[in-house]
Write an enzyme that holds these catalytic residues in place. Sequence first.
Site, PDB file in Angstrom:
ATOM      1  N   SER A  99      35.028  38.505  44.696  1.00 15.71           N
ATOM      2  CA  SER A  99      35.829  38.633  43.486  1.00 15.71           C
ATOM      3  C   SER A  99      35.599  37.363  42.694  1.00 15.71           C
ATOM      4  O   SER A  99      35.880  36.261  43.170  1.00 15.71           O
ATOM      5  CB  SER A  99      37.318  38.788  43.820  1.00 15.71           C
ATOM      6  OG  SER A  99      38.094  38.858  42.646  1.00 15.71           O
ATOM      7  N   SER A 100      35.054  37.512  41.495  1.00 16.04           N
ATOM      8  CA  SER A 100      34.632  36.348  40.711  1.00 16.04           C
ATOM      9  C   SER A 100      35.818  35.499  40.274  1.00 16.04           C
ATOM     10  O   SER A 100      36.975  35.921  40.308  1.00 16.04           O
ATOM     11  CB  SER A 100      33.864  36.811  39.470  1.00 16.04           C
ATOM     12  OG  SER A 100      32.730  37.562  39.824  1.00 16.04           O
ATOM     13  N   MET A 101      35.517  34.279  39.859  1.00 16.81           N
ATOM     14  CA  MET A 101      36.544  33.383  39.346  1.00 16.81           C
ATOM     15  C   MET A 101      37.237  34.043  38.144  1.00 16.81           C
ATOM     16  O   MET A 101      36.571  34.478  37.208  1.00 16.81           O
ATOM     17  CB  MET A 101      35.898  32.060  38.936  1.00 16.81           C
ATOM     18  CG  MET A 101      36.880  31.016  38.461  1.00 16.81           C
ATOM     19  SD  MET A 101      36.038  29.482  37.935  1.00 16.81           S
ATOM     20  CE  MET A 101      35.360  28.946  39.511  1.00 16.81           C
TER      21      MET A 101
END
Length: 373
Positions: A99-101
Amino acid sequence: MDLAGDLRDELVDSLVAANVLRSPRWISAFRQVPRHGFLPGFFTPRPDGTWGAITADHPDHLASVYRNQVCVTQLDGDDRAWQQALATGAVHGVPTSSSSMPAIMAIMLEALDAAPGDTVLEIGTGTGYNAALLAHALGDEAVTSIDVDPGVLARATARLTATGYHPTCVAGDGERGHPPRAPYDRVLGTCAVSRVPTAWLEQTAPGGLVVTTFNRAIGAGLVRLTVRDGVATGRVLREDGRFMPLRAHDQAWAREPLVEASTAPAATSRTTPLPARAVVDPTGGFEFFAGLALPGVAVAGEPVRLVHPDGSWVRHRGAVVDQGGPRALWDVAEDAYRQWKALGKPRRQHFAFTAGPAGQHFRLDGTDLTWPL
């Protein structure tokens, strides 16, 4: 007390304060979509270079989920690593899903400029969190999300359903897009690509937008492109973007050469005035330009090493560089640094990008200088 809600509001407030989240529809989506619903467990880096596991019953779980950080959810494309981390407390591996920043997600969603009535193709479903943000803002029917890993997709679909979102999720090679639901008003690449895939351009409606990031160890960058007649033109964005690559665009070839470059005998050794940090640190002004001069390289440290598929390599040791292979890569970097200064030290946002049948290239504003991708 709604701890998750409070932490989520704190995260959103910080993104608004940082001016990366501005539009009411995206602010609402980030406030309403529960990120923890898509991250019941994830890997956390350990000081020794291995990965541990944080599960929903971990005391730091919610606080970690609602920090502005990447949460790694898969290693080496193999779900068995998670079980090993749970059993032993530590596992080795290279991240292949996450899950990206949230800050970079907000930047890309703002750049996408999608409004109700627009259709979106998301490349890389991952945990499903970003698809949920899209569905919340645009409606389920507007969103198509594709992922190459059936296991990753199945988990994402289940979590989307559990949180009340039902976008169209399909398993497949994201490089090929998803023709059955084309054309799309917007294409969002949530994984990095070495080149903008032709299929994305073909499946974007006239005047539609493509937002993606490049799979470049040096000089990665977000681009926002408008597509007309099969040609995409646009800008490199000011903000740096780093994503896991599309599986077909992975630099797996570099793992062994980077290890070998740690101890390989050098063909030449000399001092250099150019610090390694100037070349590899994305917060510096030169790094993007260095990437234009050094396409295809992979990087690791410490010491900082650069390798290229042609067998060229660099090992940077303080003020000393060791080099080997057919090309002196650090000489190329030093020449590029001199050119960059002569051009007025342009930064990433001073470059345009074009992708079409004739090729793909960057161009420096106000000049005829181009660099092929």
